[in-house]
Write a protein that holds these residues in place. Structure first.
Motif, short mmCIF file in Angstrom:
data_model
loop_
_atom_site.label_atom_id
_atom_site.label_comp_id
_atom_site.label_asym_id
_atom_site.label_seq_id
_atom_site.Cartn_x
_atom_site.Cartn_y
_atom_site.Cartn_z
N ARG A 180 -10.35 5.52 -1.74
CA ARG A 180 -10.46 4.08 -1.92
C ARG A 180 -9.07 3.49 -2.09
NH1 ARG A 180 -12.12 0.79 -7.33
NH2 ARG A 180 -11.41 -1.21 -6.54
N VAL A 181 -8.74 2.49 -1.29
CA VAL A 181 -7.48 1.77 -1.46
C VAL A 181 -7.75 0.28 -1.28
CG1 VAL A 181 -5.19 1.31 -0.51
CG2 VAL A 181 -6.00 3.66 -0.65
N ASP A 182 -7.50 -0.49 -2.32
CA ASP A 182 -7.60 -1.95 -2.20
C ASP A 182 -6.87 -2.60 -3.37
OD1 ASP A 182 -9.45 -2.22 -4.47
OD2 ASP A 182 -10.89 -1.24 -3.14
N THR B 162 -8.04 6.00 7.89
CA THR B 162 -6.79 6.47 7.30
C THR B 162 -6.02 5.29 6.72
OG1 THR B 162 -6.68 8.05 9.12
CG2 THR B 162 -4.72 7.86 7.75
N CYS B 163 -5.39 5.54 5.58
CA CYS B 163 -4.57 4.50 4.96
C CYS B 163 -3.11 4.70 5.36
CB CYS B 163 -4.68 4.54 3.45
SG CYS B 163 -3.72 3.25 2.63
N VAL B 164 -2.43 3.60 5.63
CA VAL B 164 -1.01 3.66 6.00
C VAL B 164 -0.17 4.21 4.84
CG1 VAL B 164 -0.43 1.32 5.24
CG2 VAL B 164 0.80 2.33 7.17
N SER B 165 -0.70 4.11 3.63
CA SER B 165 0.03 4.62 2.46
C SER B 165 -0.15 6.11 2.27
CB SER B 165 -0.43 3.90 1.19
OG SER B 165 -0.08 2.54 1.25
N GLY C 4 -6.19 1.31 7.97
CA GLY C 4 -7.13 0.42 7.29
C GLY C 4 -6.58 -0.98 7.03
N TYR C 5 -5.27 -1.07 6.75
CA TYR C 5 -4.73 -2.38 6.35
C TYR C 5 -4.63 -3.35 7.52
CZ TYR C 5 0.00 -2.04 8.35
OH TYR C 5 1.07 -1.99 9.21
N VAL C 6 -4.81 -2.88 8.75
CA VAL C 6 -4.83 -3.79 9.90
C VAL C 6 -6.19 -3.79 10.58
CG1 VAL C 6 -2.35 -3.83 10.43
CG2 VAL C 6 -3.79 -1.99 11.35
#
Ligand code: MTE
Ligand code: MO
Length: 532
Positions: free
Chosen positions: A247-249, A295-298, A388-390
């Motif tokens: 989870r990333v937000d 996938t998260c960019v982080s 995910g961020y885009v």
């Protein structure tokens, strides 16, 4: 009484007064937070002062620091942040209390300054309005009143306090204890009521989620071949269970949206027929079910922010076509699709990518259940092949067609790249770093991903030796990761294992080390183990 003992006793009383003054400050802060909590239940959960300040800090955190926090604290980063804010608040409140003992107006002003900080923080958050300042403002007024009341008891009450030298004035112990007790009790009551009210709002959202009946897909996911799921201990499962999904937000409180009142608006440049859909209308549309790895960019090289789920959702391209949208490659004016969430997140996705035939969806289901709240209930976007961020806006409520020139979404304003396709990556899941192994055959296994291009090959090498091809699990589809296994004839000593993937276009993963900012980390994952 001798001179010494009376000096000592005076010093003790003074110390006691200072301690009580500090305590008054802390009790005032407690009152402010509790009243803020109650008011935020009426406004919205995000407007609660500590959450608002935390959110404002998140918004202003440089990407490097954010990535450090995520790396160091993992998903607990949010708790660490809120905890730090609380600790700072308690310290400042104690100081304000001590100041108030000498000068009550200054103390009260100190409390009000905190109210202003909270209010400004609440107002600075995306999607906020003046109403969001109410909890901080109301809380500050309550806190100031409590501080005034309590310090009055410490310095002798009322007007006398200003006439009699402070340390001589009668310390009204009984009055202080009563006032302090009453303040704490009333504050706790307000805080508790706030929590209950907040919870009842959440209860409606939870009931709306419990009522969701997911439709059967018009197009089902291809069954995952058994050979796509090698049984190796320590290897990530092909499908990540929802409770383990990363989870990333930026949400310090997970938004709990009532599906019954949810609406999606589609509008903007080149939208000939703007749409507005409710959740039932969305559920009546044809659904597709797909396995897609997010996938998260982080995600650092070897990191945990990659997971795979079976999503159920409405294909996005036909929906946009219905609204009259044409991608730029077919002469449309808008090249950026901006998705907005209920908590003010903005995410920008290339319109051409969304409409190029890939399975870009508005997802409502995740591994057979309605989206969990943490993962965006009731509706989120999923676009295979993009970080995910885009692409993966959770708690979605609006789609706006615009241009990359005209609008920078949330992360882009924070130095991340405008466009960010997922980079080819691979990870060793087992053995773990610094594992102690027995000489003999060791099964080295992990995952590799290059969503929407596909993985062609995975290789492993030991101590910088020649690359050796691993056995790839069957490919479920181009949009998921692929598991791999390599049998290593391990010999005694300390060894470094490295992995490298090649995507289906034939391009091998680069060994060049790059950090996550601005468009995703590169480099090879390696693990050091010792074999006895
Ligand atoms: N509303 C909202 N959506 C969001 C985000 C966010 O902060 N807020 N973060 C994005 C990022 S950076 C990623 S990697 C994915 C993560 O989705 P997950 O938490 O379901 O794994 O959600 C995306 N969607
Ligand atoms: Mo992300």
């Amino acid at each position: 009484m001798t001179q010494e003992t009376s000096t000592a006793s005076r010093r003790r009383t003074r110390l006691a007064r200072v301690a009580l003054a500090a305590l008054s400050g802390v009790i005032a802060a407690f009152a402010a937070l509790c009243v803020g909590e109650l008011l935020s239940a009426a406004v919205r959960p995000e407007s609660s002062p500590v959450t608002a300040v935390g959110g404002a800090v998140v918004d202003r955190t440089p990407p490097e620091v954010k990535d450090w926090a995520v790396r160091t604290f993992g998903t607990a980063d949010k708790l660490v942040l809120l905890g730090s804010i609380l600790v700072l608040l308690v310290l400042f409140a104690a100081v304000v209390g001590v100041v108030a003992r000498r000068h009550r107006p200054a103390g009260v002003a100190g409390v009000l300054v905190f109210g202003v900080v909270g209010a400004v923080a609440a107002l600075s958050r995306a999607g906020s309005g003046w109403l969001d300042t109410l909890p901080a403002a109301g809380g500050a007024v309550a806190g100031a009143a409590v501080l005034w009341l309590l310090t009055g008891r410490l310095t002798g009450t009322g007007a006398r306090a200003d006439e009699i030298p402070r340390d001589r004035a009668a310390l009204d112990r009984r009055g202080f204890v009563l006032a302090a007790g009453a303040s704490v009790a009333v504050s706790a009551g307000a805080g508790f009521a706030g929590r209950r009210l907040g919870a009842s709002g959440a209860a409606e959202a939870e009931a709306s989620r419990a009522r969701v009946r997911l439709p059967r897909p018009a197009s089902s996911a291809r069954p995952i071949p058994a050979a796509a799921r090698p049984e190796v201990k320590g290897l990530s499962p092909f499908t990540t269970p929802n409770r383990d999904f990363y989870r990333v937000d930026t949400a310090l409180v997970v938004p709990r949206v009532d599906a019954g009142s949810w609406r999606l608006k589609v509008h903007g440049e080149g939208v000939r027929r703007p749409l507005e859909l409710d959740f039932q209308q969305l559920l009546r549309r044809d659904m597709i079910e797909r396995d897609i790895t997010l996938t998260c960019v982080s995600n650092e090289v070897g990191g945990p922010y990659v997971s795979s789920a079976r999503w159920l959702g409405v294909p996005l391209a036909p929906l946009l076509e219905e609204a009259g949208v044409r991608p730029p490659s077919r002469g449309g004016p808008a090249d950026q699709l901006v998705s907005r969430s209920v908590d003010g997140m903005t995410i920008g996705t290339p319109v051409d990518t969304v409409m190029d035939g890939r399975d870009a969806i508005l997802a409502v289901g995740m591994n057979g259940e309605p989206l969990p709240f943490r993962h965006g209930f009731p509706v989120r976007m999923v676009v295979p092949g993009l970080y995910g961020y885009v692409s993966a806006c959770k708690w979605l409520q609006e789609l706006e067609l615009t241009t990359f020139d005209a609008f920078d979404p949330y992360w882009v304003r924070r130095t991340w790249a405008r466009e960010a396709p997922v980079k080819t990556q691979s990870r060793i899941d087992t053995p773990r770093p610094f594992a102690r192994l027995r000489a003999g055959t060791v099964r080295v296994a992990g995952v590799a991903w290059a969503q929407h291009r596909g993985i062609r090959k995975v290789e492993v090498r030991v101590d910088g030796g020649p690359w050796q091809e691993a056995r790839l699990a069957a490919q479920a589809n181009l949009d998921t990761w692929r598991q791999w296994v390599w049998e290593w004839p391990a010999t005694e000593g300390s060894h470094t294992l490295e992995v490298r993937a090649t995507d289906a276009t034939g391009t091998p993963q680069t060994s060049r080390r790059q950090g996550t900012v601005p468009d995703g980390a590169t480099g090879l994952h390696s693990v050091v183990v010792s074999v006895d």
